[in-house]
Motif scaffolding. Sequence first.
Motif, short mmCIF file in Angstrom:
data_model
loop_
_atom_site.label_atom_id
_atom_site.label_comp_id
_atom_site.label_asym_id
_atom_site.label_seq_id
_atom_site.Cartn_x
_atom_site.Cartn_y
_atom_site.Cartn_z
N TRP A 340 0.82 -1.22 0.00
CA TRP A 340 0.00 0.00 0.00
C TRP A 340 0.86 1.27 0.00
O TRP A 340 0.80 2.09 -0.91
N TRP A 415 -6.08 -8.04 -0.48
CA TRP A 415 -6.95 -7.07 0.20
C TRP A 415 -8.38 -7.17 -0.33
O TRP A 415 -8.60 -7.34 -1.53
N ARG A 447 -15.81 8.41 1.22
CA ARG A 447 -14.75 7.82 0.40
C ARG A 447 -15.33 7.28 -0.93
O ARG A 447 -14.95 6.23 -1.40
N ASP A 482 -10.81 -4.97 4.91
CA ASP A 482 -10.85 -3.53 5.21
C ASP A 482 -12.30 -3.04 5.31
O ASP A 482 -13.25 -3.74 4.89
N CYS A 530 -9.14 -4.74 9.53
CA CYS A 530 -8.66 -3.40 9.21
C CYS A 530 -9.89 -2.52 9.02
O CYS A 530 -10.91 -2.98 8.52
N SER A 532 -9.91 1.47 7.90
CA SER A 532 -9.16 2.73 7.75
C SER A 532 -8.09 2.76 8.83
O SER A 532 -8.02 3.71 9.62
N GLY A 533 -7.29 1.75 8.90
CA GLY A 533 -6.36 1.60 10.02
C GLY A 533 -7.02 0.77 11.09
O GLY A 533 -7.58 -0.30 10.83
N ASP A 552 -3.45 3.43 10.42
CA ASP A 552 -2.83 3.86 9.16
C ASP A 552 -1.69 4.82 9.44
O ASP A 552 -1.02 5.25 8.50
C1 DGJ Z 1 -7.34 1.72 4.50
C2 DGJ Z 1 -6.33 0.81 5.12
O1 DGJ Z 1 -6.17 1.10 6.46
C3 DGJ Z 1 -5.02 0.94 4.38
O2 DGJ Z 1 -4.04 0.17 4.99
C4 DGJ Z 1 -5.23 0.54 2.95
O3 DGJ Z 1 -5.54 -0.81 2.88
C5 DGJ Z 1 -6.32 1.39 2.33
N1 DGJ Z 1 -7.52 1.37 3.12
C6 DGJ Z 1 -6.63 0.92 0.95
O4 DGJ Z 1 -7.69 1.59 0.40
#
Ligand code: DGJ
Length: 733
Positions: A340, A415, A447, A482, A530, A532-533, A552
């Motif tokens: 990433w 992912w 987003r 994610d 995951c 967004s982190g 993140d």
């Molecule tokens: C949010 C994640 O936390 C990141 O590590 C990455 O995977 C992005 N999304 C990708 O869109």
Amino acid sequence: MSIQFYPENKIFKLDTNSTSYAIQINKYGYLLHLYYGAAVSDSELDYLAYTCPHGAHFPRVESETAENPFFSKDLHRMEYSCNGCGDFRGSALAIKRSGGTEDTDIQYVSHKIYAGKPKIEGQPATYADEEQATTLEILCRDNVSGAEVTLFYSVFENLGAMTRHAIIHNASNEVMEVKRALSACVDFHDASDMDFIHLYGGACKERLFERSPLIYGIQGVSSKRGYSSHMQNPFVALCSHDATEESGDAYGFNLVYTGNFVATAEMDSDSGARVLLGINPEGFTWRLEPDESFVTPEAVMVYSNEGLGGMSRIFHKLYRNNLCRGYWKTRKRPILINNWEATYFDFNEEKLYDIAKTASELGIEMLVMDDGWFGSRNNSHSGLGDWFVNEEKLKGGLGKLTERVNALGMKFGIWFEPEMVSKRSELISAHPEWVLQIPDRHKSISRHQYVLDMSRADVRDYLFECIKAVLDNANIAYIKWDFNRSLTEAGSALLGSERQQEVFHRYVLGLYELLERLLNAYPELLLEGCASGGGRFDPAWLYYAPQIWASDDSDAIERLDIQYGTSMCYPTSTVGAHVSACPNHQVGRTTPLQTRGNVALAGTFGYELDLTKLTDEEKEIVRKQCADYHKYFDVIHNGNLYRLISPWKDRTKCAWMYVSDDKREALVTYVVIRYRIFQRNYLRLAGLDPNKRYLNEQTGQILSGDTLMRAGMNIQEILKDYDSRVYHFIAVD
Ligand code: DGJ
């Protein structure tokens, strides 16, 4: 049995090796809470019930006489507080009856005590065999409404931990609406000397530690975003003012739930405090037809009189041994390289292969291909939902790439963001009704994407088949799952108006079902959570994914705060942590590569940068870091964590250490946050055996455990901003 019922005074006593918890059935059949804390040997704890009948104005069941002792639900400590019948503090339970009132009042009916711990069907929870835990079920009934409530308590005898949940059953002939059904309620007799701890934050700054005196009134944290969230975590603790890392009372509460939650502490004017923890009642109503039941998520409660460190170590053991499960529970996880931060959306198979090739030469064991491999996904505006490989980017498809990566001796990970759909995607054109929405209301976009309605079986089937097609066509060992936006306008097209308030919880249950189905079909799949982190760092996720990307923000110095807060209840073995490039992409800070490695070692360990751009000297450091991961794996992942210096203390340094169960091995990490001229680097260790002598492998010095813990180490080097050191200790006698 560690749970006993004493019929003479109708007391339940729930013991672990270090804690006791006591409940009494009073004369009127109500459950009173008597005690929670350090282990006590007596069972006649009824003397602890409130006995101070002042003020005729407090509602009570009846006027007291010699035979009918004083009892007010508002003044006594109640075991599971109910709404509308005289307890004005926060309610654990409120049920609306068909007549429209929300009066709820439960009394004891019967109980069962048995070895082991029951599963919570369809929900994540800690598990235990008959040797590890004992369970108490108390059946209560509201004799007016016909609601039956079963309270579950399981104690982990060797661990100082217990869990709770409740089942609400409609045993009447009429529909009921559950307005509140929390998982735990604990009334403290005297909280005047207590602090309240919680983990607050935001994206790129998750789970920051906050400790403040418990105030009169209500203090709390919650989420109504549809996920546990970056902003608040479903963890709170109460500790005595004098509690340190190693001494004092510490009570931790954690909800095994990844949706909307609430956790509050309410201190009344007489310094009693009520802790409540469960599904957030805001935006929640659950309709129960006759004979239907509602099951709350599980709450985990930990007590330690060895301070916050003691509390955390109990959580860590419990979660490692009795929450994480499956193939990867105890296995060493592969060191991964995630592309990433190396490429973002701009990659093709050659770029990925080059990164993997360099990685394999340095000791890295798995390539994770992040966002951008599917549909028309070249930026965050499109493609989510179209889970088929973009062969313009990956020429030859996934099969070819994974084969080439496997041929390097590396695993391959991928992912997904299954719960989402892009505004520009084939999926949304085919199934606009699959999006969470309220028909006459504008759908908020975030987003550039919408949230799929996970309460729908057809949506889950589609997602399962998409993921299955990918997993069946290439050798994939790992999925990073994610989730990048909150739930808004959370309506479901399949539910009637009377059930729209159930959508948030049904969403979570649907997610659990899909995760379970996936793991059943692919039991060796390694999942990493995951959002967004680290927006979904909660125990529910740990049941499915033994590791969760913590944030993140991959900057080593920011990570000190994030990983410190996370460690309050989540074990190191679950904390996704990577070495990334400098200047750091989130905060622009430049830190030594060694420090980035030392901080990421306090997690699952991996890399997130373009390895092909490293100098030979840097590659050598990476090679050594990968070797260190293997060398220190046992002590870090199975050892006991001692937080030595909080990064919040004076913002100049931070230190922590791991000690193996047998105390023969320890690993100390020391990081300078801000160098101050003439700074001294003394560090007192913890958790060692005072009578053992330890070799410090880095300095060659041998000192006894008592010296290291009392006099401490003297790190005789000038360490500048962001420098760090790791010291490995081995017992020599
Ligand atoms: C949010 C994640 O936390 C990141 O590590 C990455 O995977 C992005 N999304 C990708 O869109």
